[in-house]
Design an enzyme around this catalytic site. Structure first.
Site, short mmCIF file in Angstrom:
data_model
loop_
_atom_site.label_atom_id
_atom_site.label_comp_id
_atom_site.label_asym_id
_atom_site.label_seq_id
_atom_site.Cartn_x
_atom_site.Cartn_y
_atom_site.Cartn_z
N MET A 139 0.85 -1.19 0.00
CA MET A 139 0.00 0.00 0.00
C MET A 139 0.88 1.23 0.00
O MET A 139 2.02 1.20 0.45
CB MET A 139 -0.92 0.02 1.22
CG MET A 139 -0.20 0.15 2.55
SD MET A 139 -1.17 1.00 3.84
CE MET A 139 -0.94 2.73 3.34
N ASP B 231 -0.04 5.79 -0.94
CA ASP B 231 -0.74 7.03 -0.62
C ASP B 231 -2.17 6.84 -0.11
O ASP B 231 -2.97 6.11 -0.72
CB ASP B 231 -0.88 7.90 -1.88
CG ASP B 231 0.41 8.12 -2.61
OD1 ASP B 231 1.44 7.59 -2.17
OD2 ASP B 231 0.39 8.82 -3.63
N TRP C 39 5.41 -2.39 -5.33
CA TRP C 39 4.56 -1.50 -6.12
C TRP C 39 4.16 -2.14 -7.45
O TRP C 39 4.95 -2.84 -8.08
CB TRP C 39 5.30 -0.18 -6.38
CG TRP C 39 4.44 0.88 -6.98
CD1 TRP C 39 3.76 1.86 -6.33
CD2 TRP C 39 4.15 1.07 -8.37
NE1 TRP C 39 3.06 2.64 -7.21
CE2 TRP C 39 3.29 2.19 -8.47
CE3 TRP C 39 4.53 0.41 -9.53
CZ2 TRP C 39 2.81 2.65 -9.70
CZ3 TRP C 39 4.04 0.87 -10.75
CH2 TRP C 39 3.20 1.98 -10.83
N GLU D 53 4.12 16.50 -5.79
CA GLU D 53 3.11 15.45 -5.75
C GLU D 53 2.09 15.72 -4.65
O GLU D 53 2.37 16.41 -3.67
CB GLU D 53 3.77 14.09 -5.48
CG GLU D 53 4.73 13.64 -6.55
CD GLU D 53 5.24 12.23 -6.26
OE1 GLU D 53 4.83 11.31 -6.99
OE2 GLU D 53 6.04 12.06 -5.34
#
Length: 513
Positions: free
Chosen positions: A61, A63, A87, A263
């Site tokens: 996991m 953001d 990821w 970001e």
């Protein structure tokens, strides 16, 4: 949506699909988590997995996405790989809670749709409530040609566009995606270094939306859009940069590492001012200031860091009491190979409450209701130098305080060595946390509030800044953590056991229909 790992300073293979989009889409239809019994046993017995932090039952996991309070429940979404502990295959995990502390797994909210704007992955986004409907604006990604690519990382083949999905389901389990983007391309004429992580809000007659971006060799920025109809692609218009920064002049493969890209921007009103949060340079930055509503431009007055440790890509929401709640992704600091063996990676931070001083200083506190997790008070020992409390099996809460003129030192250690060292000197009003300097105001009272949970320490210093630290150890037993406070006679150290939020380290119960 984080495109690289600033903590480890290495590129994650985010351009590699680990399975077909069809397989990922099918995974979203399964209401239960499919895990072999031996995998469940290993995860449930892993002492490094937290007992009172939120994380999926397994796998990777990152953001937090679109947290929202709706129909009496808190809903948390986050970036999630349903297929591996590294990821890839970016989907949206979903869980719900009555109190932001105890959670229940729900079916995945979104997975990539083949031959669509999000066929490569459903990246990060934000929630907005409109009546009985909840919208999620998010970044869809797909493979494309170099001329349309927005992720400039040397391969230049991923196109980001801003998409929208909605739910009329009172439980927010069923979601519908608009098949076309609401904003398919960034503004023309910009040498874009990224184009992602939208966040929307209602102001007057308009819906506004920020998007994280940047320009090559210029710096990161936040783009501002508006519309009067959220799900109408033809009605969205680009206004201008809400604000921007400067490139540090040191070119890196990932523009987020050198300030060319910002970001996960989050912009909101708070206590009579406005606050912008964004992630870049491996840090999370906050800025407070004034929004000119006539021109929709933001003027910064104060700035600082939110957290000095393994905390990234945060997102905020309003809770049932109207408080601004901060969530962040707590990253791992171990290799892909180690994460694959463990079968899990990352966790959600505990909720933190934000407020703004009259001078524009951002304040951060642990959620007061987190005291419900407290068990019995931990025993203590008076030593020659100070006070000692022990957190059994790397789990517990401690609070260390002192007067304005107090000298203070706090150390955490285990049989593996020192984990954390914090010192406060009243003459300089400075705190050193593992050698990192934090300046306090003369009126700030020194306080150190920490939660320890398996392999993470979440520390908040004087309601000013966080420090999130990961620690690891070998074997199948978590070590006891000794917490030693020394300093002036006014220094106090209190500690509590913390109750797990589930019967095992899978953290949350399963959702059943």
């Amino acid at each position: 949506m984080k495109h690289s790992d600033p903590v480890q300073g290495r590129s994650l293979s985010r351009r590699r699909l680990l399975a077909s989009a069809a397989t990922v889409a099918a995974a979203g239809l399964v209401p239960r988590w499919a895990m072999a019994e031996d995998a469940v046993a290993n995860l449930a017995s892993d002492p490094r997995r937290p007992q009172f932090h939120l994380l999926p039952a397994k796998n990777w996991m990152n953001d937090p996405n679109g947290p929202v309070y709706f129909n009496g429940k808190y809903h948390m979404f986050c970036q999630f790989n349903p297929l591996a502990a590294v990821w890839g295959d970016m989907s949206w995990y979903h869980s719900e809670s009555p109190d932001m502390l105890h959670w229940t797994h729900l079916p995945l909210a979104m997975t990539p749709t083949p031959d669509s704007p999000d066929s490569f992955g459903c990246f990060s986004g934000s929630a907005i409530k409109v009546g009985k409907r909840v919208y999620q604006v998010y970044t869809g990604t797909k493979l494309t040609t170099p001329d349309l690519a927005t992720i400039r990382d040397g391969e230049n083949k991923i196109q980001e566009s801003q998409c929208i999905a909605w739910s009329d389901d009172p439980a927010l389990v069923k979601w519908t995606k608009l098949p076309e983007p609401i904003i398919p391309l960034p503004p023309p004429g910009m040498k874009i270094t990224g184009f992602r992580d939208p966040s929307a809000w209602k102001q007057g007659d308009w819906y506004y939306m920020t998007v994280g971006s940047g320009e090559a060799e210029v710096g990161g920025c936040v783009l501002l859009y508006r519309t009067k109809k959220l799900d109408d692609p033809k009605s969205w218009e680009y206004l201008h940069k809400l604000t921007s920064g400067e490139w540090n002049g040191k070119k890196t493969a990932n523009p987020c590492d050198d300030g060319e890209m910002w970001e996960c921007p989050d912009f909101f009103a708070l206590d009579g001012g406005h606050v912008l949060i964004y992630s870049t340079l491996g840090k999370v930055i906050w800025e407070s200031g004034h929004l000119d509503e006539a021109t929709m431009t933001f003027t910064k007055k104060k700035t600082g860091e939110l957290d000095l440790g393994a905390f990234y890509a945060p997102k905020t929401q309003l809770d049932a009491k109207g408080r601004r709640i901060l969530w962040g992704w707590i990253q791992e600091k171990r290799s892909d190979a180690e994460m694959k063996v463990a079968g899990w990676s990352g966790m959600m931070s505990l909720p933190r409450v934000l407020s703004l001083d009259k001078d524009g200083t951002l304040r951060i506190k642990s959620l007061p209701e987190a005291t419900r997790l407290r068990g019995t008070e931990l025993p203590y020992q008076e030593t020659r130098a100070g006070i000692l409390r022990t957190l059994p099996k790397a789990t517990g809460e401690v609070l260390c305080t002192g007067g304005q003129d107090a000298t203070m030192q706090l150390k955490m250690s285990s049989n593996q060595g020192e984990l954390l060292q914090v010192t406060y000197e009243p003459d300089t009003h400075k705190v050193l946390v593992d050698g990192k300097e934090i300046g306090l105001e003369p009126t700030d009272l020194p306080s150190l509030h920490a939660y320890v949970d398996g392999s993470v320490i979440e520390l908040i210093v004087s309601d000013r800044i966080g420090y999130t630290k990961r620690f690891y150890y070998p074997g199948s037993m978590a070590p006891d953590i000794e917490v030693h406070a020394t300093g002036s006679t006014s220094v106090t150290l209190t500690g509590w056991k913390i109750s797990p939020i589930s019967k095992d380290r899978l953290t949350t119960p399963k959702f059943t229909i």
